[in-house]
Motif scaffolding. Structure first.
Motif, short mmCIF file in Angstrom:
data_model
loop_
_atom_site.label_atom_id
_atom_site.label_comp_id
_atom_site.label_asym_id
_atom_site.label_seq_id
_atom_site.Cartn_x
_atom_site.Cartn_y
_atom_site.Cartn_z
N HIS A 162 0.72 -1.07 0.01
CA HIS A 162 -0.20 0.02 0.06
C HIS A 162 0.79 1.23 -0.06
O HIS A 162 0.67 2.20 -0.91
N LEU A 163 1.68 1.21 0.70
CA LEU A 163 2.73 2.60 1.08
C LEU A 163 3.65 2.56 -0.34
O LEU A 163 3.67 4.01 -0.57
N SER A 164 3.91 1.74 -0.81
CA SER A 164 4.76 1.78 -2.16
C SER A 164 3.98 2.26 -3.24
O SER A 164 4.42 3.01 -4.29
N SER A 165 2.59 2.26 -3.18
CA SER A 165 1.46 2.78 -4.32
C SER A 165 1.82 4.31 -4.32
O SER A 165 1.92 4.97 -5.27
N LEU A 166 2.16 4.92 -3.03
CA LEU A 166 2.46 6.40 -3.06
C LEU A 166 3.72 6.79 -3.81
O LEU A 166 3.62 7.60 -4.65
N ALA A 167 4.62 6.09 -3.56
CA ALA A 167 5.98 6.34 -4.35
C ALA A 167 5.90 5.94 -5.89
O ALA A 167 6.38 6.98 -6.78
N VAL A 168 5.21 4.97 -6.14
CA VAL A 168 5.05 4.55 -7.67
C VAL A 168 4.19 5.63 -8.61
O VAL A 168 4.70 6.20 -9.50
N SER A 169 3.13 6.00 -7.73
CA SER A 169 2.25 7.11 -8.24
C SER A 169 2.98 8.20 -8.33
O SER A 169 2.92 8.88 -9.61
N GLY A 170 3.69 8.70 -7.33
CA GLY A 170 4.41 10.11 -7.32
C GLY A 170 5.62 9.91 -8.46
O GLY A 170 5.81 10.72 -9.35
N PHE A 171 6.34 8.80 -8.63
CA PHE A 171 7.36 8.65 -9.75
C PHE A 171 6.58 8.66 -11.24
O PHE A 171 7.05 9.39 -12.04
#
Length: 138
Positions: free
Chosen positions: A39-48
Motif C-alpha cells: 500500500h505504501l509503495s503505491s504512493l511512491a510509484v504514483s509519485g514517480f
C-alpha cells in the motif's frame, strides 16, 4: 504474556482515512506486514509515474494510489463489520481485554460508506470522461 489491545474503531478509522498508504495494516500487523508496504509503495510509484508523465491524466498516472485507496475503503468496511468476538480472536488473543463496539464505530462506517461511494463514482465518471471524450470535461 499480554499484548497491546487493538481497537476496532481506530483500525477502521485508519483504514478509512489512510488506507491508501496502509497505516491500518501497520497498526494491526506491525512494520513487517508486506501488504502494508505494498500500500505504501503505491504512493511512491504514483509519485514517480506522475513526475515522469505529468502531461498524462492524473487518474492514469496515480492509478496505483487510487486503487490502493479504494481497497482501503473496502478493508475499512470489512474491519468495522467484523463481530467483536471474531475481532478479538484475530487481533487481540492475548490482550486480556474484550472489544465492545460503540456508536463511534457506526459513525465511522457511515463515513466510510459515503467516502468510498463518492470515490468510486468519481473514478468511474473520470474514466468514462477520458474514454469517451478524451478528457474534455476536466
Amino acid at each position: 504474556m499480554t499484548s497491546r489491545h487493538k481497537n476496532k474503531t481506530f483500525a477502521t478509522l485508519l483504514a478509512t482515512l489512510f488506507g491508501g498508504i496502509g497505516l491500518h495494516r501497520f497498526y494491526l500487523h506491525g512494520l513487517g506486514d508486506r501488504w502494508g508496504w505494498l500500500h505504501l509503495s503505491s504512493l511512491a510509484v504514483s509519485g514517480f509515474v506522475t513526475g515522469q508523465w505529468f502531461e498524462q491524466p492524473l487518474l492514469l498516472t496515480a492509478a496505483p494510489l487510487v486503487l490502493s485507496a479504494i481497497a482501503g475503503f473496502v478493508t475499512a468496511l470489512v474491519l468495522g463489520l467484523t463481530p467483536d468476538d471474531k475481532w478479538d480472536q484475530a487481533h487481540n488473543p492475548d490482550s486480556g481485554k474484550q472489544s465492545r463496539s460503540s456508536g463511534w464505530l457506526a459513525l465511522v462506517l457511515v463515513l466510510t460508506t459515503g467516502l468510498g461511494a463518492i470515490s468510486v463514482i468519481a473514478v468511474l465518471a473520470r474514466t468514462l470522461d477520458l474514454l469517451f471524450t478524451g478528457g474534455a470535461y476536466g
